[in-house]
Design a protein around this motif. Sequence first.
Motif, mmCIF file in Angstrom:
data_model
loop_
_atom_site.group_PDB
_atom_site.id
_atom_site.type_symbol
_atom_site.label_atom_id
_atom_site.label_comp_id
_atom_site.label_asym_id
_atom_site.label_seq_id
_atom_site.Cartn_x
_atom_site.Cartn_y
_atom_site.Cartn_z
ATOM 1 N N HIS A 1 0.826 -1.213 0.000
ATOM 2 C CA HIS A 1 0.000 0.000 0.000
ATOM 3 C C HIS A 1 0.857 1.259 0.000
ATOM 4 O O HIS A 1 0.559 2.226 -0.722
ATOM 5 N N LEU A 2 1.917 1.281 0.787
ATOM 6 C CA LEU A 2 2.757 2.465 0.861
ATOM 7 C C LEU A 2 3.416 2.782 -0.476
ATOM 8 O O LEU A 2 3.688 3.944 -0.780
ATOM 9 N N ARG B 1 8.070 9.267 -0.254
ATOM 10 C CA ARG B 1 9.067 8.235 0.036
ATOM 11 C C ARG B 1 8.703 7.630 1.391
ATOM 12 O O ARG B 1 8.615 8.353 2.399
ATOM 13 N N THR B 2 8.489 6.353 1.430
ATOM 14 C CA THR B 2 8.008 5.709 2.650
ATOM 15 C C THR B 2 8.903 4.538 3.034
ATOM 16 O O THR B 2 9.640 3.987 2.198
ATOM 17 N N GLU C 1 12.373 -9.665 -0.148
ATOM 18 C CA GLU C 1 11.366 -9.688 -1.210
ATOM 19 C C GLU C 1 11.185 -8.323 -1.862
ATOM 20 O O GLU C 1 10.415 -8.182 -2.811
ATOM 21 N N GLY C 2 11.852 -7.293 -1.307
ATOM 22 C CA GLY C 2 11.739 -5.955 -1.868
ATOM 23 C C GLY C 2 10.893 -4.995 -1.059
ATOM 24 O O GLY C 2 10.728 -3.836 -1.446
ATOM 25 N N VAL C 3 10.331 -5.452 0.059
ATOM 26 C CA VAL C 3 9.560 -4.561 0.924
ATOM 27 C C VAL C 3 10.528 -3.653 1.669
ATOM 28 O O VAL C 3 11.515 -4.141 2.248
ATOM 29 N N PRO C 4 10.295 -2.323 1.688
ATOM 30 C CA PRO C 4 11.243 -1.398 2.323
ATOM 31 C C PRO C 4 11.128 -1.413 3.845
ATOM 32 O O PRO C 4 10.542 -0.529 4.460
ATOM 33 N N VAL C 5 11.684 -2.438 4.459
ATOM 34 C CA VAL C 5 11.571 -2.584 5.911
ATOM 35 C C VAL C 5 12.930 -2.901 6.500
ATOM 36 O O VAL C 5 13.729 -3.644 5.923
ATOM 37 N N THR C 6 13.200 -2.292 7.651
ATOM 38 C CA THR C 6 14.393 -2.574 8.427
ATOM 39 C C THR C 6 13.962 -2.952 9.835
ATOM 40 O O THR C 6 12.783 -2.891 10.181
ATOM 41 N N VAL C 7 14.932 -3.347 10.652
ATOM 42 C CA VAL C 7 14.616 -3.731 12.024
ATOM 43 C C VAL C 7 15.594 -3.049 12.974
ATOM 44 O O VAL C 7 16.783 -2.939 12.687
ATOM 45 N N PRO D 1 -7.573 -1.527 8.461
ATOM 46 C CA PRO D 1 -7.184 -1.663 7.055
ATOM 47 C C PRO D 1 -6.007 -0.754 6.723
ATOM 48 O O PRO D 1 -5.852 0.330 7.311
ATOM 49 N N VAL D 2 -5.180 -1.168 5.765
ATOM 50 C CA VAL D 2 -4.028 -0.354 5.379
ATOM 51 C C VAL D 2 -4.459 1.005 4.827
ATOM 52 O O VAL D 2 -3.694 1.975 4.870
ATOM 53 N N THR D 3 -5.688 1.106 4.332
ATOM 54 C CA THR D 3 -6.164 2.372 3.777
ATOM 55 C C THR D 3 -6.304 3.451 4.843
ATOM 56 O O THR D 3 -6.405 4.644 4.515
ATOM 57 N N ALA D 4 -6.299 3.067 6.121
ATOM 58 C CA ALA D 4 -6.357 4.073 7.190
ATOM 59 C C ALA D 4 -5.151 5.000 7.119
ATOM 60 O O ALA D 4 -5.227 6.160 7.540
ATOM 61 N N VAL D 5 -4.040 4.506 6.587
ATOM 62 C CA VAL D 5 -2.843 5.334 6.441
ATOM 63 C C VAL D 5 -3.133 6.544 5.553
ATOM 64 O O VAL D 5 -2.628 7.642 5.796
#
Length: 255
Positions: free
Chosen positions: A42-43, A49-50, A73-79, A113-117
């Motif tokens: 969704h982002l 830029r998210t 997989e290409g999702v822009p996530v870090t930890v 839902p992700v649309t709340a963003v």
Amino acid sequence: MTQPVPTTPRPAGTRPPELEILIPAYNEEHRLPTTLRALGAHLSRLPLRTALRVIDNGSSDRTAEAVDRVAAEGVPVTVTGCAQRGKGAAVKRGVTTSPARWTGFCDADLPTPVTAVDHAVRLLLEGWPVVVGSRRCLGAQLPVRQPLHRRLGGAGFRLLTRRLSGRVTDTQCGLKFFRTSVARELFAGVSCTGFAFDVEAIARARTLGVKVVEFPVAWSDQPGSRFRAGRDGLRVAGELWHLHRARHGTQRPTP
């Protein structure tokens, strides 16, 4: 000697995100991947830029490895690790280290839902410094309600925190967004490390005259809640007692 808390580095040369969403997580290796994939997809459609960042709150399972697999997989996530236990501590760690212009956080089980963003982003772009998702304001929906004992506990909690939260109808919905500079100022003074941290942050916003806006969400109760009425309820009660004591005798915040 305290060891440094690990943080996944950002690749050299990349620009910081304009919006970063934090997900505090404790032993969430099974639920996190679905949440991260849904948020990431969704982002990617937003005109900003998210990025996503999981704040691993001392997990003993493979939460960090699950995040790394989704990132591959290409999702822009870090930890980022957070050695101090408690959801409040994890969120504080995230917002005070965010490089983004705006920072938000949501729950690992993604009950909205992700649309709340999208709604939250519109309010941020309008200039609101603190944007709070609400299950109780006009337009909110509850497709799957909490069990009766949780609803009764929530009613008691709202009664106890009304003097602190003012006109905010729902302090505990796990979906909040901030102008990051404001979030740093608010959370610099937040001492609650557990579930009452939201109340303290909102109370500080009122004290400092920071404007807060709520927006309605559709919220569905999810199985596997980390909140335990006996253990966590006593801790929350203790945190609220300290909050009320800290504000006793001081000037009442502006509504």
